[in-house]
Design an enzyme around this catalytic site. Structure first.
Site, short mmCIF file in Angstrom:
data_model
loop_
_atom_site.label_atom_id
_atom_site.label_comp_id
_atom_site.label_asym_id
_atom_site.label_seq_id
_atom_site.Cartn_x
_atom_site.Cartn_y
_atom_site.Cartn_z
CB CYS A 177 4.02 1.34 -6.60
SG CYS A 177 3.87 -0.44 -6.35
CD GLU A 201 2.78 5.68 -5.56
OE1 GLU A 201 3.17 4.69 -6.20
OE2 GLU A 201 2.56 5.65 -4.34
N GLY A 232 0.83 -1.20 0.00
CA GLY A 232 0.00 0.00 0.00
C GLY A 232 0.86 1.24 0.00
CD GLU A 292 5.05 -3.14 -3.80
OE1 GLU A 292 5.35 -1.93 -3.99
OE2 GLU A 292 4.05 -3.68 -4.29
#
Length: 498
Positions: A291, A392, A235, A257
């Site tokens: 991602c 992001e 996440g 991650e």
């Protein structure tokens, strides 16, 4: 109830201790179809009492038959699960496309490969061994690798089934038991996976599936639970920090991650056509919600104008549409919240002085009007200090950043809080090795991009996470090492003899 794409699907039970049970501490939550903005499934969600039951079931399985099961028998169950998964892949493809909004053609290729992850970890289940440590002939020293224990697996909404395989595979191979808490936005396929676990014949309690909310719900209680030994989370970073704080009191293990802001570097000497194929593909894959995408496209100035031009042309060719339409390239954003976040960054990029080359608007016409659809977006003239280059976005927004020379490319690539993935394109083999060696990222692709396989370690530097998933290395965070020292003489001197 068999899953269907007609009408509203109901999943009124949780999977705990090998049984389908009604939630004690929760109720029903709606899964929203991001293509229509309306509920398409109603799913039971758990609360504190349900997590307590699931953790107790996982602990009982760990202390029971599963904990005594040899590796080759665990492997046989994982192979069986892989076979069942492969047979059901077409159905799972439809469900995940509906639940997450990913285009069917993309989801099909993804889910069609998942069985390989379970087979890979099955192949490792009977190869978890320690080593002997030579010292002198008075002792025999050896190590053993033991399962870390009960694992709380918390998965995201962008690729729920893939990230589940990355956690469930190594956990089961090493002999751990699992409580799986899928994202509340995409819970359906996790419950279908529970059916496959049941069909494969895993002992009760080895895998438990409890959908629910994160903060103040099932997720937070799972993290805080004193009988959970490890949390495996995929996440974003703020949630990971909250998980660390919540889990700190019990000193459990963690693997994370997390996010990325990947540099995708195109040098002037590259095969630019191939580089553009990769860069435009990765910019808008998974609706821009991954991602690992190369959202920062670093381009050497001699080819910069050409790259900008082709990006604009390719963006116009992307067919944005309903996820279940075979012709669709890109579906909607996963939620109204994510749509608004993406559009806010489009506004921010323009305010910071970047050039909006194309896209950047919500699609509000025709059959897509009620969904969370946004146009593929390209910004040119981006500085690496702009927020669209540093934060992001998790939407289909590509930022094209010019650079001059190898040294500047490396400096820009590493000037980020993240370090998950990176890519570079060059015909100069020496340059490729030099640059790859200098980039601070967990995986660097050279003259390719987004090549991710079950055998290949995947994880990040810096704010992109802790530990590795996939590959042999994935087993490490699910294992503890015990050292045993055995005297070969049986003699121990009396310290007080003299």
């Amino acid at each position: 109830m068999n899953a269907t794409l007609r009408g509203t699907v109901r999943y009124p039970h949780l999977f705990i201790g090998g049984e389908w049970v009604a939630p004690e501490g929760g109720g029903m939550l709606d899964s929203i179809d991001p293509a229509t903005g309306r509920p398409w499934a109603s799913v039971a969600y758990g609360g504190r009492r349900d997590i307590d039951k699931a953790v107790a079931a996982a602990r009982a399985a760990l202390d029971g038959p599963w904990g005594r099961m040899p590796g080759h028998e665990r492997a046989a169950l994982l192979y069986r699960l892989a076979d069942i998964y492969q047979k059901r892949a077409p159905e799972l493809t439809l469900l995940e496309a509906r639940d997450s909004g990913r285009a069917l053609r993309e989801t099909r290729g993804d889910i069609g490969a998942h069985a390989n992850w379970y087979r890979w970890f099955a192949s490792l289940a009977d190869k978890i061994w320690g080593r002997t440590i030579p010292m002198d002939d008075s002792v025999h020293i050896y190590t053993s690798r033991l399962p870390v224990g009960v694992v709380g697996a918390i998965t995201p909404w962008n690729a729920p089934m893939l990230t589940t395989s990355w956690k469930l595979g190594p956990a089961l191979a090493t002999g751990c038991t699992v409580v799986l808490k899928p994202a509340e936005q995409t819970p359906v396929t996790a419950l279908e996976l529970a059916k496959m676990i049941e069909e494969a014949g895993f002992p009760p309690g080895v895998v438990n599936v409890v959908p629910g909310y994160g903060k103040d719900g099932a997720g937070e209680h799972l993290v805080a639970h004193p009988d959970v030994d490890k949390i495996a989370f995929t996440g974003e970073g703020a949630t990971a920090k909250a998980i660390l704080k919540t889990g700190a009191d019990t000193l459990k293990r963690f693997s994370f991650e997390l996010g990325g802001k990947a540099p995708h570097i195109i040098f002037g000497d590259a095969d630019v056509e191939q580089a553009l194929n990769a860069a435009t593909s990765s910019a808008w894959a998974v609706c821009g919600q991954s991602c690992a995408l190369g959202s920062r496209v670093l381009v050497e100035r001699p080819v910069y104008d050409r790259v900008v031009e082709v990006f604009a042309e390719r963006a116009a060719k992307v067919r944005v549409g309903m996820p279940l339409d075979e012709a669709t390239h890109m579906g909607p954003q996963s939620s109204d919240e994510q749509l608004r976040k993406t559009l806010s960054y489009v506004d921010l990029g323009q305010a910071e002085g970047a050039q909006l080359v194309t896209g950047g608007r919500r699609i509000t016409s025709g059959a897509l009007a009620d969904g969370y659809f946004v146009q593929p977006t390209v910004f040119a003239g981006v500085s690496n200090q702009m927020r669209i280059a540093r934060e992001e976005i998790f939407g289909p927004v590509a930022s094209l950043i010019p650079f001059d020379g190898e040294e500047e490319a490396v400096a820009i690539a590493n000037d980020t809080a993240y370090g998950l993935t990176a890519g570079l394109w060059s015909r100069d083999l020496g340059r490729a090795h030099r640059v790859a060696a200098k980039i601070r990222a967990g995986i660097v692709w050279v003259n390719t991009y987004r090549y991710i396989r079950w055998t290949t370690p995947y994880g990040g530097f810096k704010a992109s996470g802790w530990g590795r998933e996939n590959g042999v290395e994935a087993l490490d965070s699910y294992l503890e090492t015990r050292t045993t020292v055995v005297s070969t003489t049986g003699q121990f001197p009396d310290a007080y003899a003299n």
